[in-house]
Design an enzyme around this catalytic site. Sequence first.
Site, PDB file in Angstrom:
ATOM      1  N   ARG A  23       1.012  -1.102  -0.008  1.00 35.89           N
ATOM      2  CA  ARG A  23       0.092  -0.095   0.068  1.00 35.89           C
ATOM      3  C   ARG A  23       0.833   1.322   0.016  1.00 35.89           C
ATOM      4  O   ARG A  23       1.552   1.532   0.611  1.00 35.89           O
ATOM      5  CB  ARG A  23      -1.044  -0.167   1.305  1.00 35.89           C
ATOM      6  CG  ARG A  23      -2.010   1.176   1.313  1.00 35.89           C
ATOM      7  CD  ARG A  23      -2.615   1.057   2.426  1.00 35.89           C
ATOM      8  NE  ARG A  23      -4.003   0.056   1.860  1.00 35.89           N
ATOM      9  CZ  ARG A  23      -4.854  -0.364   2.730  1.00 35.89           C
ATOM     10  NH1 ARG A  23      -4.696   0.161   4.066  1.00 35.89           N
ATOM     11  NH2 ARG A  23      -5.954  -1.289   2.401  1.00 35.89           N
ATOM     12  N   GLU A  39      -2.756  -8.128  -5.018  1.00 33.23           N
ATOM     13  CA  GLU A  39      -4.081  -8.684  -5.334  1.00 33.23           C
ATOM     14  C   GLU A  39      -4.221 -10.206  -5.753  1.00 33.23           C
ATOM     15  O   GLU A  39      -5.051 -10.946  -5.320  1.00 33.23           O
ATOM     16  CB  GLU A  39      -4.851  -7.741  -6.556  1.00 33.23           C
ATOM     17  CG  GLU A  39      -5.259  -6.265  -5.827  1.00 33.23           C
ATOM     18  CD  GLU A  39      -5.987  -6.446  -4.710  1.00 33.23           C
ATOM     19  OE1 GLU A  39      -6.566  -7.415  -4.212  1.00 33.23           O
ATOM     20  OE2 GLU A  39      -6.104  -5.152  -3.740  1.00 33.23           O
ATOM     21  N   GLN A  44      -7.734 -15.862  -2.078  1.00 32.37           N
ATOM     22  CA  GLN A  44      -8.099 -17.206  -1.470  1.00 32.37           C
ATOM     23  C   GLN A  44      -7.076 -17.275  -0.520  1.00 32.37           C
ATOM     24  O   GLN A  44      -6.737 -18.307   0.149  1.00 32.37           O
ATOM     25  CB  GLN A  44      -7.962 -18.581  -2.448  1.00 32.37           C
ATOM     26  CG  GLN A  44      -8.933 -18.396  -3.477  1.00 32.37           C
ATOM     27  CD  GLN A  44     -10.508 -18.529  -2.930  1.00 32.37           C
ATOM     28  OE1 GLN A  44     -10.630 -19.065  -1.879  1.00 32.37           O
ATOM     29  NE2 GLN A  44     -11.438 -17.910  -3.559  1.00 32.37           N
ATOM     30  N   THR A  45      -6.442 -15.998  -0.076  1.00 32.47           N
ATOM     31  CA  THR A  45      -5.100 -16.204   1.010  1.00 32.47           C
ATOM     32  C   THR A  45      -5.178 -15.087   1.878  1.00 32.47           C
ATOM     33  O   THR A  45      -5.679 -14.021   1.436  1.00 32.47           O
ATOM     34  CB  THR A  45      -3.703 -16.148   0.387  1.00 32.47           C
ATOM     35  OG1 THR A  45      -3.882 -17.264  -0.683  1.00 32.47           O
ATOM     36  CG2 THR A  45      -2.660 -16.554   1.196  1.00 32.47           C
ATOM     37  N   GLY A  83      -0.080 -21.971  -2.256  1.00 24.05           N
ATOM     38  CA  GLY A  83      -1.090 -22.553  -3.005  1.00 24.05           C
ATOM     39  C   GLY A  83      -2.129 -22.003  -3.909  1.00 24.05           C
ATOM     40  O   GLY A  83      -1.668 -20.752  -4.788  1.00 24.05           O
ATOM     41  N   TYR A  84      -2.992 -22.834  -4.607  1.00 25.70           N
ATOM     42  CA  TYR A  84      -3.786 -22.180  -6.013  1.00 25.70           C
ATOM     43  C   TYR A  84      -2.757 -21.788  -6.974  1.00 25.70           C
ATOM     44  O   TYR A  84      -2.479 -20.563  -7.542  1.00 25.70           O
ATOM     45  CB  TYR A  84      -4.514 -21.198  -5.393  1.00 25.70           C
ATOM     46  CG  TYR A  84      -5.653 -21.576  -4.466  1.00 25.70           C
ATOM     47  CD1 TYR A  84      -6.953 -22.024  -4.905  1.00 25.70           C
ATOM     48  CD2 TYR A  84      -5.353 -21.194  -3.212  1.00 25.70           C
ATOM     49  CE1 TYR A  84      -7.948 -22.188  -3.919  1.00 25.70           C
ATOM     50  CE2 TYR A  84      -6.399 -21.366  -2.033  1.00 25.70           C
ATOM     51  CZ  TYR A  84      -7.506 -22.187  -2.491  1.00 25.70           C
ATOM     52  OH  TYR A  84      -8.416 -22.491  -1.531  1.00 25.70           O
ATOM     53  N   TYR A 122     -12.728  -8.611 -10.328  1.00 25.67           N
ATOM     54  CA  TYR A 122     -12.340  -8.247  -8.978  1.00 25.67           C
ATOM     55  C   TYR A 122     -11.070  -7.477  -9.214  1.00 25.67           C
ATOM     56  O   TYR A 122     -10.662  -6.314  -8.628  1.00 25.67           O
ATOM     57  CB  TYR A 122     -12.375  -9.322  -7.774  1.00 25.67           C
ATOM     58  CG  TYR A 122     -11.655  -8.699  -6.820  1.00 25.67           C
ATOM     59  CD1 TYR A 122     -12.218  -7.565  -6.194  1.00 25.67           C
ATOM     60  CD2 TYR A 122     -10.125  -9.083  -6.668  1.00 25.67           C
ATOM     61  CE1 TYR A 122     -11.337  -7.068  -4.988  1.00 25.67           C
ATOM     62  CE2 TYR A 122      -9.310  -8.432  -5.492  1.00 25.67           C
ATOM     63  CZ  TYR A 122      -9.913  -7.455  -4.566  1.00 25.67           C
ATOM     64  OH  TYR A 122      -9.083  -6.971  -3.725  1.00 25.67           O
ATOM     65  N   ASP A 140     -14.298  -7.721  -3.027  1.00 28.79           N
ATOM     66  CA  ASP A 140     -13.717  -9.269  -2.724  1.00 28.79           C
ATOM     67  C   ASP A 140     -14.658  -9.456  -1.305  1.00 28.79           C
ATOM     68  O   ASP A 140     -15.988  -9.276  -1.240  1.00 28.79           O
ATOM     69  CB  ASP A 140     -12.363  -8.878  -2.152  1.00 28.79           C
ATOM     70  CG  ASP A 140     -12.189  -8.089  -0.888  1.00 28.79           C
ATOM     71  OD1 ASP A 140     -13.391  -7.308  -0.593  1.00 28.79           O
ATOM     72  OD2 ASP A 140     -11.298  -7.761  -0.370  1.00 28.79           O
ATOM     73  N   CYS A 192     -15.869  -4.998  10.409  1.00 29.16           N
ATOM     74  CA  CYS A 192     -17.062  -5.928   9.993  1.00 29.16           C
ATOM     75  C   CYS A 192     -16.484  -7.162   9.827  1.00 29.16           C
ATOM     76  O   CYS A 192     -16.723  -7.757   8.537  1.00 29.16           O
ATOM     77  CB  CYS A 192     -17.596  -5.054   8.624  1.00 29.16           C
ATOM     78  SG  CYS A 192     -19.246  -5.484   8.224  1.00 29.16           S
TER      79      CYS A 192
END
Length: 354
Positions: A23, A39, A44-45, A83-84, A122, A140, A192
């Site tokens: 960032r 991103e 998924q992580t 992963g993925y 996304y 997301d 949230c």
Amino acid sequence: MTAPAAADLLAWYDRHRRSLPWRAAAGTRPDPYRIWASEIMLQQTTVAAVKPYYERFMTRFPSVKALAEAPSEEVMQAWAGLGYYSRARNLHACAKAVVAEHGGRFPESEEGLRALPGIGAYTAGAVAAIAFDKPAAAVDGNVERVMTRLFAIEAELPGARPLVRDRVLALLPPTRPGDFAQALMDLGATICTPRNPACGLCPWREPCVARAEGTQETFPRKAKKKAGLIRYGAAFVLTRADGALLLRTRPAKGLLGGMAEVPTSEWRADYELDGAAQDAPLPLRWTQAAQAVRHVFTHFPLELTVFTGTVPAATPAPAGMRFTPLAQLGQEPLSGVMVKVLAAGGLKLPPSAP
């Protein structure tokens, strides 16, 4: 009940924004390459899991050109553990496309970004908004949770995503769309939350319909997932007397594509362990490890029975396979399930190369 205002969320963000390695500091222009890479990694992580990988990845590939020019094996090795793995293949393909087709500069529009390999709705929205301050919706899981609670959206996900996107677009401020996108993500990640949301600290507590009704933890509504059938197989940890391990590379496409692995049988729901010897890479006396390896993929759980064996130093590798010195295993792109297999076979993975 008052309507949610982007200004309230941005004021909260200015005070509470998270410090993340990808960032940009307030008032500075973000680097599209760093935003895009983060991103892809965050899909998924969790943020906590991604941070150390991201920092090492940026050190090894500091620019999109450096990533595009790197060998695929090096990229997969740097990704190992996240992963993925299709994300890593798409990341590499996208970097090559950015360099070859766009002179190393990312397109600024959602449409241009969507045309690149591995960039979906996304990611295109996130990069367009955060890197280029375009009025785009980056939806997301965090944003889905915030918006479905804010408006008490009863429709189930994933079907409700177009409605969630429309709600985000309706709230977009005329200025600072990039900060607004990051503020929504931060709100979902820190306030949230899925369980025990801190509604008293939320800048949108007054207009939140779910909070007013006391139903916030019931959102978002999600369609029930069908559990995949467990699959079984055998994995063969074969070491040579000179300190090398037999490995092969999985096909480029498909599950764990391009990753290194010890030889295994097929992974099937009806796999019969009695026939494991026929799937072994070499005919020899194999020893079954004390514990099987269990691993859960997105669509199915897997259980592998691990067998170990040793061959003389001069033994050549079977066709399509290779012997890798144990001291160099940290340079191989081994997936999480393979790390478990090696541990079950009595081998400890050395640290990865920097």
